[in-house]
Design an enzyme around this catalytic site. Structure first.
Site, mmCIF file in Angstrom:
data_model
loop_
_atom_site.group_PDB
_atom_site.id
_atom_site.type_symbol
_atom_site.label_atom_id
_atom_site.label_comp_id
_atom_site.label_asym_id
_atom_site.label_seq_id
_atom_site.Cartn_x
_atom_site.Cartn_y
_atom_site.Cartn_z
ATOM 1 C CB SER A 167 17.451 13.379 -38.124
ATOM 2 O OG SER A 167 17.213 13.779 -36.732
ATOM 3 C CG ASP A 213 23.365 18.328 -35.435
ATOM 4 O OD1 ASP A 213 22.644 18.532 -34.590
ATOM 5 O OD2 ASP A 213 23.164 17.381 -36.253
ATOM 6 C CG HIS A 245 19.777 17.965 -36.781
ATOM 7 N ND1 HIS A 245 20.476 16.797 -36.616
ATOM 8 C CD2 HIS A 245 18.523 17.648 -36.941
ATOM 9 C CE1 HIS A 245 19.755 15.871 -36.648
ATOM 10 N NE2 HIS A 245 18.597 16.263 -36.708
#
Length: 295
Positions: A167, A213, A245
């Site tokens: 991320s 995601d 995600h």
């Protein structure tokens, strides 16, 4: 082939590959012949197979040690390293978690990557709200700590370093790679960053994204990042079928397999792993795979 100032060998001869000896059963420690090491002194471990890469641990036994949060430049973390002292030095990888997360959210990756012949430092960030640019600086600070001051620094070849992250940590790995082109590899996982153009990046980069995601959608993050990186840098893009995600937060074998293969190929110059990069992964877990494949 990417431009580089390193003089390390980029390929192995067939004779050198055949010179590799078998894995010693005791303790999972690998022995290599002097002939093979002369041809490529960075090659570690047995001839790779899908079974080896898909197993929960590789051929090296590992141990770990914690890093205090009082260190300068990042928020502490955990170092994982092969326990053998007879296989030479290893390449090293620094990995950052994502926004609001700690290293514990990714800690399965530490021993898994280390067991294939790497020293891994999984970091906590100075604050859990740190943005990608800060996480990128912290990844580089962690590598500097690892190679210069850590208790395992003698086990590491400081010319063979890589970064990764999830991320905002993945966005941070792009930042780190762009600012330190001497790195040998980068692996952003579901990366998030407001910067979309990485045409200045020269480090071999594998981006892994999740098809579903909704936080860092592949259409606005992973794919534009990949497309903007010049082909001369060597790059690959793996999109996992129906993953969201947070796929790196639990054991994800396609991610680990491709990540280890990428690190082995570009940090260790181990051409035995080309077979896993070109043509690359396929099957039900894979939505898409792209690779420049000049190597």
């Amino acid at each position: 082939m990417r431009s580089t100032t390193t003089t390390r060998p980029r390929s192995l001869t067939l004779v050198a590959r055949l010179a590799m000896t078998a894995v010693l059963a005791a303790g999972g420690v690998v022995a290599t012949s002097s002939a093979a090491q002369a041809a490529n002194p960075y090659e570690r471990g047995p001839a790779p197979t899908s079974a080896i890469l898909e197993a929960s641990r590789g051929p090296f036994a590992t141990s770990s040690t914690t890093v205090s949060s009082l260190v300068s430049g990042f928020g502490g973390g955990v170092i994982y390293y092969p326990t053998t002292t007879t296989a030479g030095t290893f390449g090293a990888v620094a990995i950052s978690p994502g926004y609001t997360a700690s290293w514990s959210s990714l800690d399965w990756l530490g021993p898994r990557i280390a067991s294939h012949g790497f020293v891994v430092i999984g970091i906590d960030t100075i604050t859990r709200l740190d943005q990608p640019s800060s996480r990128g600086r912290q990844l580089l600070a962690a590598l500097d700590y690892l190679t210069e001051r850590s208790s395992v620094r003698s086990r590491i070849d400081s010319s063979r370093l890589a970064v990764a992250g999830h991320s905002m940590g993945g966005g941070g790995s792009l930042e780190a790679a762009a600012s330190r082109p001497s790195l040998q590899a980068a692996v952003p996982l579901a990366p998030w960053n407001l910067t979309k153009n990485w045409s200045n990046l020269r480090v071999p980069t594998l981006i892994i994204g999740g098809e579903s995601d909704s936080v860092a959608s592949v259409s606005t993050h992973s794919e534009p990042f990949y497309n903007s990186i010049p082909a001369s840098a060597e790059k690959a893009y793996l999109e996992l079928n129906n993953e969201g995600h947070f796929f790196p937060n639990t054991v994800n074998t396609p991610t680990a397999k491709q990540m280890v293969a990428w690190l082995k190929r570009f940090v260790d110059d181990d051409t035995r792993y080309d077979q896993f990069l070109c043509p690359g992964p396929s099957g039900l877990a894979v939505e898409e795979y792209r690779n420049t494949c000049p190597h």
